[in-house]
Scaffold this motif. Structure first.
Motif, PDB file in Angstrom:
ATOM      1  N   LEU A 103      -0.941   7.089   1.056  1.00 30.84           N
ATOM      2  CA  LEU A 103      -1.307   7.406  -0.324  1.00 30.84           C
ATOM      3  C   LEU A 103      -1.879   6.174  -1.028  1.00 30.84           C
ATOM      4  O   LEU A 103      -2.813   6.286  -1.828  1.00 30.84           O
ATOM      5  CB  LEU A 103      -0.080   7.922  -1.089  1.00 30.84           C
ATOM      6  N   ALA A 104      -1.345   5.006  -0.728  1.00 33.01           N
ATOM      7  CA  ALA A 104      -1.860   3.764  -1.323  1.00 33.01           C
ATOM      8  C   ALA A 104      -3.294   3.502  -0.855  1.00 33.01           C
ATOM      9  O   ALA A 104      -4.127   3.005  -1.622  1.00 33.01           O
ATOM     10  CB  ALA A 104      -0.954   2.596  -0.964  1.00 33.01           C
ATOM     11  N   LYS A 105      -3.573   3.823   0.402  1.00 29.83           N
ATOM     12  CA  LYS A 105      -4.938   3.640   0.907  1.00 29.83           C
ATOM     13  C   LYS A 105      -5.900   4.618   0.234  1.00 29.83           C
ATOM     14  O   LYS A 105      -7.039   4.260  -0.092  1.00 29.83           O
ATOM     15  CB  LYS A 105      -4.958   3.822   2.422  1.00 29.83           C
ATOM     16  N   TRP A 106      -5.423   5.857   0.011  1.00 31.91           N
ATOM     17  CA  TRP A 106      -6.242   6.835  -0.699  1.00 31.91           C
ATOM     18  C   TRP A 106      -6.475   6.383  -2.138  1.00 31.91           C
ATOM     19  O   TRP A 106      -7.540   6.595  -2.711  1.00 31.91           O
ATOM     20  CB  TRP A 106      -5.579   8.210  -0.683  1.00 31.91           C
ATOM     21  N   LYS A 107      -5.458   5.765  -2.714  1.00 37.45           N
ATOM     22  CA  LYS A 107      -5.570   5.230  -4.074  1.00 37.45           C
ATOM     23  C   LYS A 107      -6.696   4.208  -4.162  1.00 37.45           C
ATOM     24  O   LYS A 107      -7.540   4.268  -5.052  1.00 37.45           O
ATOM     25  CB  LYS A 107      -4.227   4.610  -4.482  1.00 37.45           C
ATOM     26  N   THR A 108      -6.718   3.265  -3.220  1.00 37.41           N
ATOM     27  CA  THR A 108      -7.751   2.223  -3.216  1.00 37.41           C
ATOM     28  C   THR A 108      -9.138   2.827  -3.013  1.00 37.41           C
ATOM     29  O   THR A 108     -10.097   2.454  -3.695  1.00 37.41           O
ATOM     30  CB  THR A 108      -7.460   1.187  -2.117  1.00 37.41           C
TER      31      THR A 108
END
Length: 221
Positions: free
Chosen positions: A128-133
């Motif tokens: 999810l953090a990678k999708w956020k970035t």
């Protein structure tokens, strides 16, 4: 530091981050918007390539692991600062809140990681953090694109009175300068960028809270 290709790409992305702001100091618009957009897009692409190449070639290093997230955050934070500072009055209110959420999360999590020290490395980055970035970077690219359309539209209507502009936009007068497609480009890139930025802000808040929750056991006295 091992000067592998992935590490070189990360360092170049880190250098590119402040250059996005510099574009607006030394170039007039819309050239500044074009240069900032191109620079941001190239840097965003290298974000995927350096991680992929490091894993594929077995060249993952501690220095690369440190520089990569710093470069990502620098790109996003500086680009948001530029967008808020140079956006028109119509867009600014919609930019400020999601930009504030993103900036607050990045400062909060960075401070938390510094406090946790070596323990921070055990808190894995989620998908999810990678999708956020990724969402942040796509949103910012659209918003830079909006600035390009806005300034080409402004250049095209110089010398026209409002009645002529209205007649062109409603189709009563032939659109020789492409006012309608420039206006539509400005509106849709702006709206798409704003929607994606709000989604990114929501993901940013969720991932920030998740990181804080994971760190709680290490914060107890």
């Amino acid at each position: 530091m091992r000067w592998t290709i992935p590490n070189i790409l990360s360092v170049l992305r880190l250098i590119a981050a402040p250059m996005v702001a510099v574009m607006f100091l030394y170039f007039t618009r819309p050239w500044a918007d074009w240069f900032a957009l191109c620079l941001f897009l190239v840097a965003s692409v290298t974000d995927w390539f350096d991680g992929y190449l490091a894993r594929a070639w077995g060249q993952e290093t501690k220095m690369g692991a440190m520089i990569d997230p710093i470069a990502d955050k620098a790109m996003v934070v500086i680009a948001l600062m530029v967008l808020v500072g140079y956006s028109g009055a119509h867009w600014t209110p919609w930019l400020v809140l999601p930009a504030t959420v993103i900036l607050f999360r990045e400062v909060f999590v960075s401070g938390l990681r510094e406090f946790l020290g070596d323990v921070a490395g055990t808190l894995k980055v989620t998908k999810l953090a990678k999708w956020k970035t990724a969402t942040q970077m796509v949103a910012i690219a659209f918003l830079f694109g909006q600035g390009v359309f806005e300034h080409y539209l402004g250049m095209s209507v110089i010398g026209m009175d409002q009645e002529i502009v209205d007649a062109v936009m409603t189709g009563e007068t032939e659109d020789l300068l492409g006012l309608r497609w420039k206006f539509e480009g400005m509106v849709w890139t702006g709206r798409t960028g704003l929607v994606l930025l709000w989604i990114a802000a929501a993901l940013t808040a969720v991932t920030g809270f998740d990181y804080f929750k994971k760190s709680l056991p290490h914060l107890k006295d």
